[in-house]
Design a protein around this motif. Structure first.
Motif, short mmCIF file in Angstrom:
data_model
loop_
_atom_site.label_atom_id
_atom_site.label_comp_id
_atom_site.label_asym_id
_atom_site.label_seq_id
_atom_site.Cartn_x
_atom_site.Cartn_y
_atom_site.Cartn_z
N SER A 207 3.52 56.14 -18.13
CA SER A 207 3.97 54.76 -18.17
C SER A 207 3.27 53.99 -19.29
N ALA A 208 1.98 54.27 -19.49
CA ALA A 208 1.23 53.62 -20.57
C ALA A 208 1.64 54.17 -21.92
N MET A 209 1.87 55.48 -22.00
CA MET A 209 2.27 56.09 -23.27
C MET A 209 3.66 55.62 -23.69
N ASN A 210 4.59 55.51 -22.72
CA ASN A 210 5.95 55.05 -23.02
C ASN A 210 5.95 53.61 -23.52
N ALA A 211 5.03 52.80 -22.97
CA ALA A 211 5.00 51.38 -23.32
C ALA A 211 4.35 51.13 -24.66
N GLU A 212 3.58 52.09 -25.16
CA GLU A 212 2.78 51.87 -26.36
C GLU A 212 3.61 51.47 -27.57
N GLU A 213 4.79 52.03 -27.70
CA GLU A 213 5.63 51.75 -28.87
C GLU A 213 6.76 50.78 -28.55
N LYS A 214 6.61 50.01 -27.46
CA LYS A 214 7.66 49.08 -27.04
C LYS A 214 7.16 47.64 -27.02
N LYS A 215 8.11 46.71 -27.17
CA LYS A 215 7.86 45.29 -26.99
C LYS A 215 8.94 44.72 -26.07
N TYR A 216 8.60 43.64 -25.38
CA TYR A 216 9.56 42.98 -24.50
C TYR A 216 9.99 41.68 -25.18
N LEU A 217 11.28 41.57 -25.48
CA LEU A 217 11.81 40.43 -26.23
C LEU A 217 12.66 39.54 -25.32
N MET A 218 12.40 38.25 -25.41
CA MET A 218 13.19 37.26 -24.67
C MET A 218 13.71 36.24 -25.66
N ALA A 219 14.98 35.83 -25.49
CA ALA A 219 15.57 34.86 -26.42
C ALA A 219 16.75 34.17 -25.76
N GLY A 235 18.52 48.06 -25.45
CA GLY A 235 17.51 48.11 -24.40
C GLY A 235 17.47 49.47 -23.74
N LEU A 236 16.95 49.52 -22.52
CA LEU A 236 16.91 50.78 -21.79
C LEU A 236 18.30 51.20 -21.35
N ASN A 237 19.09 50.23 -20.89
CA ASN A 237 20.50 50.46 -20.55
C ASN A 237 21.35 49.42 -21.29
N SER A 238 21.07 48.16 -21.01
CA SER A 238 21.69 47.05 -21.72
C SER A 238 20.80 45.83 -21.48
N PRO A 239 20.90 44.80 -22.33
CA PRO A 239 20.04 43.63 -22.13
C PRO A 239 20.30 42.95 -20.78
N THR A 240 19.25 42.42 -20.20
CA THR A 240 19.40 41.57 -19.01
C THR A 240 19.85 40.19 -19.47
N VAL A 241 20.92 39.67 -18.87
CA VAL A 241 21.48 38.38 -19.28
C VAL A 241 21.34 37.39 -18.12
N ALA A 252 20.16 33.45 -21.64
CA ALA A 252 18.88 34.08 -21.99
C ALA A 252 19.03 35.59 -21.88
N ILE A 253 18.47 36.30 -22.84
CA ILE A 253 18.47 37.77 -22.76
C ILE A 253 17.02 38.26 -22.70
N HIS A 254 16.82 39.32 -21.92
CA HIS A 254 15.54 40.02 -21.84
C HIS A 254 15.83 41.48 -22.19
N VAL A 255 15.04 42.05 -23.10
CA VAL A 255 15.35 43.40 -23.53
C VAL A 255 14.08 44.09 -24.04
N VAL A 256 13.97 45.41 -23.78
CA VAL A 256 12.87 46.22 -24.32
C VAL A 256 13.29 46.73 -25.69
N VAL A 257 12.40 46.55 -26.67
CA VAL A 257 12.71 46.90 -28.06
C VAL A 257 11.62 47.82 -28.61
N GLU A 258 12.03 48.77 -29.45
CA GLU A 258 11.06 49.60 -30.15
C GLU A 258 10.21 48.70 -31.04
N LYS A 259 8.89 48.92 -31.03
CA LYS A 259 7.97 48.08 -31.79
C LYS A 259 8.35 48.03 -33.28
#
Length: 287
Positions: A207-219, A235-241, A252-259
């Motif tokens: 879980s820590a290794m997977n998160a290392e190269e990710k950022k959480y973006l909100m807009a 995102g992982l599947n699609s952005p959360t709206v 508002a969208i929440h999405v995991v993005v590659e760093k």
């Protein structure tokens, strides 16, 4: 000692990297000066601090259940353990090197009777036995790079990551035995008898290794731009709206993005009229 027992390096860069990974995985440890072991704050694991080269035997002999060490060390000790997770740090190579002015340009050039200095006698012997070469191996515990200049050896077999130390000592690489990185190891019986605990530990590390190269973006973005956003921010599947109170035109969208893609993504969002962009660190990410 309580919980699953895990051996980790007691000093050096590898020790620092392992300690950092455990902390990021939520396995918080308070290490007291000169302490030989410590328990994680949740009480599920006991971490034991030992020499890197001793860890495979600690695991094999049942002193600990798991260990974190270099793959090269595991292979050298020939311990009866299994590598169950690559950790993607501590990368290095076990190489064969000789003086820059040496006539040897590859391992095939090395004659029978050549003197080899190494901290890895088992791997070295196995490698040259497979080549059918009868060489004289001298085991040293450190400063392997200086042995050719001192006349102790014609060849060295040693670990390198950048090659800088070899260049400083005017050595050239003429062969490679294996590539290494840090790994989690376990005894086969632990994998059977403590399967759930081992899986929980590995899941925490991943879980820590997977998160290392990710950022959480909100807009906040115009609702009309959602289809375009999904193309470059899947995102992982699609952005959360999420709808915005009192504003039918924006969401508002929440999405995991590659760093490495974060700033390119921000630029595209701004072109679509995004506002209120926030970038957050992801501590852990469990699929």
């Amino acid at each position: 000692m309580i919980g699953l027992k895990i051996a980790i390096p007691n000093k050096g860069r590898l020790s620092e990297d392992v300690f950092d990974l455990l902390q990021r995985a939520g396995l918080t440890i308070t290490k007291k000066e000169r302490s030989l072991y410590a328990s994680t704050h949740d009480g599920n694991y006991t971490v034991i601090f030992v020499r890197t080269q001793d860890i495979p035997n600690f695991v094999q002999d049942g002193v600990t259940d798991l260990g974190i060490t270099g793959f090269d060390v595991v292979q050298e000790t020939e311990a009866n353990v299994e590598s169950i997770l690559d950790l993607n740090f501590g990368h290095c190579k076990l190489i064969i090197a000789t003086k820059e002015e040496s006539p040897f340009d590859n391992v095939e050039d090395i004659p029978d009777g050549a003197k080899i200095a190494t901290s890895f006698p088992n791997l070295t012997k196995s490698f040259f036995d497979k080549l059918g070469k009868k060489v004289h191996i001298t085991e040293v515990s450190g400063a392997t790079e200086v042995t050719p200049q001192l006349g102790l050896a014609d060849i060295i077999v040693d670990i390198t990551s950048s090659g800088t130390t070899l260049k400083v000592n005017k050595l050239k690489i003429i062969g490679e035995i294996l590539k290494s990185q840090s790994v989690v190891i376990a005894r086969p019986d632990v994998l059977e008898n403590e399967e759930n605990q081992v899986k929980a530990f590995i899941r925490a590390l991943k879980s820590a290794m997977n998160a290392e190269e990710k950022k959480y973006l909100m807009a906040n973005i115009p609702k009309a731009a959602l289809d375009q956003v999904k193309i470059f921010l899947p995102g992982l599947n699609s952005p959360t709206v999420i709808g915005l109170l009192g504003n039918e035109e924006m969401v508002a969208i929440h999405v995991v993005v590659e760093k490495k893609q974060i700033y390119d993504s921000i630029d595209k969002l701004k072109q679509l009229g995004a506002t209120g962009i926030l970038i957050l660190t992801v501590d852990q990410m469990i699929p």
